[in-house]
Design a protein around this motif. Structure first.
Motif, short mmCIF file in Angstrom:
data_model
loop_
_atom_site.label_atom_id
_atom_site.label_comp_id
_atom_site.label_asym_id
_atom_site.label_seq_id
_atom_site.Cartn_x
_atom_site.Cartn_y
_atom_site.Cartn_z
N SER A 76 12.66 -6.97 15.22
CA SER A 76 12.28 -5.94 14.26
C SER A 76 10.98 -5.28 14.67
N THR A 82 7.86 0.60 11.17
CA THR A 82 8.09 2.03 11.40
C THR A 82 7.05 2.92 10.74
N LYS A 107 11.99 -2.05 10.47
CA LYS A 107 13.37 -1.80 10.90
C LYS A 107 13.86 -2.96 11.77
N ASP A 147 16.11 -3.96 14.61
CA ASP A 147 16.81 -3.27 15.70
C ASP A 147 17.97 -4.10 16.23
N ASP A 148 17.88 -5.40 16.06
CA ASP A 148 18.89 -6.24 16.66
C ASP A 148 19.00 -7.56 15.87
#
Lengths: 320, 261
Positions: free
Chosen positions: A140, A143, B225, B227-228
């Motif tokens: 992660s 952002t 976020k 991402d994986d």
């Protein structure tokens, strides 16, 4: 090069190992600037410098000890304002997470907790986490704002990387609104002389099979022969056989040592959640159907009161 | 003057189930049955005890989550909470901790409060930051990670057991409290409680009611976020031996081979 703030966890200037791990991880994303709150910054600075801190921002105020968490948030925010860092790293202790969370709100940033690894990425630091009782590994990033990341103990091997570690005084004004929660009294935990559970390289845990507080010395003796910390399952803690501070599992502590030895623990999901990321797992249990055996590198089906003392003797003999 | 207690609870996938991520890397909630997070039951229990010790108190249980999260509210109501608030909005899907704390803070302010009680962490995300986030957003004291809590004379006091010390804490109301699993066994709902819960009011709120813009929350508005997400490969089967008198020695041999001795 961008600077990275590292929040220092220490006891009277004695820097705890997870902070040295943070410094090692911080060097992957920038130049570590340590933030030391409380007394004995000069002592801490030596160790911090040896592990890569280019600078140590130090502040001491009675409010840090008189009130819970919030004054330390004020101080970390002052450090943030002074440095404009690329990221802020803190240890994943209860306090580390709370300080990080409140700072994140103040600076309009996201927060990731319980990272087990941190690397540089194209869009900022990438944090690896182990989730759902370690059944998933996620990557992660943050952002919005400046990444605030808390990192679990044993996530990196501390590396020596001598740096200047110059101590600079940090001016901190503790807001009145940060004096809401008074610490009326503090009773230090009696030291057992054993390593701290979350930081230990080896953990020996006992569960329901230990069958009474009076039998825990069997577990402790093995732990001491290996220089290990002692853990306990929730069943053992709920039965009053061992203190809650030693509980391993979802509602206790999560540990990730090099070696985890579970004695008399069946391996309920709640326990597995707290130890599944251990590098090597060993179990001793009478019940060959116990779910813990699905996880082990080595398992002994047998009576822990036979196997554990025999193992302890053997360890002592081999260590001479 | 009534003591207004708001208990924040979370509807989580059952930890004993096989939990997965959905394609958008949010928690797959269709995959596993949900329930009231076990650690929040302790929060409800302490709120009930605080109410029982007070002259006049009212407990509102609050959750942010999809339609099914209503089950978590019903459980808390059947334990004895007085009323419930359910924040539900399609735009909330994928909201992270920062976003959730924003929604909860607005809902708490709208409900009115003297005391906010939370569990120490959820059993799914397990971050344990929400009480601190709420304290920061509401600008009130945090009295967190308590193994003992009581409220009297407009003050909350409690014991926080840390790694190196045990601390006695005190704060004036309003305050945010979080309790650990050591605070005391949670009661089971009685049949009477379950029947009574059906008649208790559940207020439904959406983002518009809370004056929150859709882009402040949800997956798009999240501050973090994923991402994986990779499922951890199953551990390769380990060696298992039966102790026939040599189990301890054999284990020592294994540990020596791994350089632990």
């Amino acid at each position: 090069m961008a600077e990275v703030l590292v929040y220092v966890d220490h006891v009277d200037g004695a820097v705890r190992k997870p902070t040295l791990e943070l410094l090692t991880l911080a060097r992957r994303i920038g130049e570590p600037v340590a933030v030391h709150l409380g007394a004995h910054a000069d002592e801490a600075a030596k160790v911090l410098a040896e592990h890569g801190a280019v600078k140590v921002l130090a502040a001491d105020a009675p409010e840090f000890a008189e009130y819970l968490v919030a004054p330390k948030v004020d101080a970390l925010q002052a450090a943030y304002d002074a440095v404009s860092p690329a990221a802020v790293l803190l240890p994943s202790s209860a306090e580390g997470k709370e300080i990080g969370a409140r700072l994140a709100v103040r600076i309009g940033s996201g927060i990731i907790t319980d990272a087990v690894d941190v690397e540089a990425g194209d869009e900022g630091p990438v944090a690896t986490q182990s989730v759902f009782a370690a059944s998933y590994t996620t990557k992660s990033r943050i952002t919005k704002g400046t990444p605030v990341i808390t990192v679990k103990p044993n996530s990196a091997a501390p590396e020596a990387a001598p740096a200047a570690g110059t101590v600079e005084q940090l001016a901190v004004t503790v807001a009145d609104s940060s004096k809401g929660t008074k610490i009326v009294s503090r009773t230090p935990r009696e030291s057992t002389g054993r390593p701290e559970l979350t930081e230990a390289a080896i953990v020996v845990s006992g569960g329901r099979g230990v069958n009474g507080a009076e039998n825990f010395p069997v577990i402790e003796a093995l732990a001491d022969s290996l220089g290990a910390a002692v853990g306990a399952s929730r069943a053992a803690v709920d039965a009053g056989w061992y203190p809650h501070t030693n509980q391993v599992g979802q509602t206790g502590k999560s540990v990730s040592p090099q070696l985890y030895i579970a004695a008399g623990i069946s391996g309920a999901i709640q326990h597995r959640a707290g130890m599944q990321t251990s590098k090597t797992i060993v179990a001793i249990n009478k019940d060959e159907e116990a779910p813990i055996f699905d996880l082990v590198d080595y398992g002994v089906v047998g009576d822990l009161f036979e196997v554990v003392p025999a193992l302890t003797d053997e360890v002592k003999t081999r260590k001479g | 003057m009534s003591l207004r207690i708001v208990v924040c609870v979370k509807y989580v996938p059952d930890a004993t189930g096989d939990r997965h991520f959905a394609e958008d890397l949010t928690v797959d909630r269709d995959d596993v049955d949900g329930l009231l997070s076990e650690l929040d039951e302790y929060a409800v229990e302490q709120a009930l005890q605080i109410k029982e010790a007070a002259d006049d108190a009212e407990i509102t249980v609050l959750t942010v989550g999809p339609e099914d999260a209503n089950d978590a509210l019903r459980k808390a109501l059947s334990m004895g909470a007085d009323k419930a608030v359910h924040v539900e909005d399609d735009d909330l899907h994928g909201t992270d901790a920062l976003g959730t704390s924003l929604v909860l803070a607005k809902a708490i302010e709208k409900t009115g409060y003297d005391l906010v009680v939370c569990g120490m962490a959820s059993t799914d995300g397990t971050m344990g930051v929400l009480p601190a986030l709420l304290a920061e957003r509401l600008n009130i004291p945090q009295v967190t990670q308590l193994s003992e809590v009581s409220v009297a004379d407009g003050k909350v006091t409690g014991r926080r057991d840390g790694d190196t010390a045990s601390e006695q804490l005190e704060a004036a109301l309003p305050a945010v409290v979080s309790v650990t699993d050591q605070s005391g066994e949670a009661r089971y709902p009685s049949f009477k409680g379950i029947m009574a819960a059906k008649k208790k009011p559940v207020e439904s709120l959406d983002l518009e009611d809370l004056e929150i813009e859709a882009d402040e929350v949800g997956l798009e508005g999240a501050w973090t976020k994923v991402d994986d997400a990779t499922e951890r490969p199953a551990r390769t089967a380990g060696t298992i031996v039966k102790d026939e008198g040599e189990g301890g020695k054999q284990l020592a041999e294994f540990l020596a081979g791994q350089k632990f001795i």
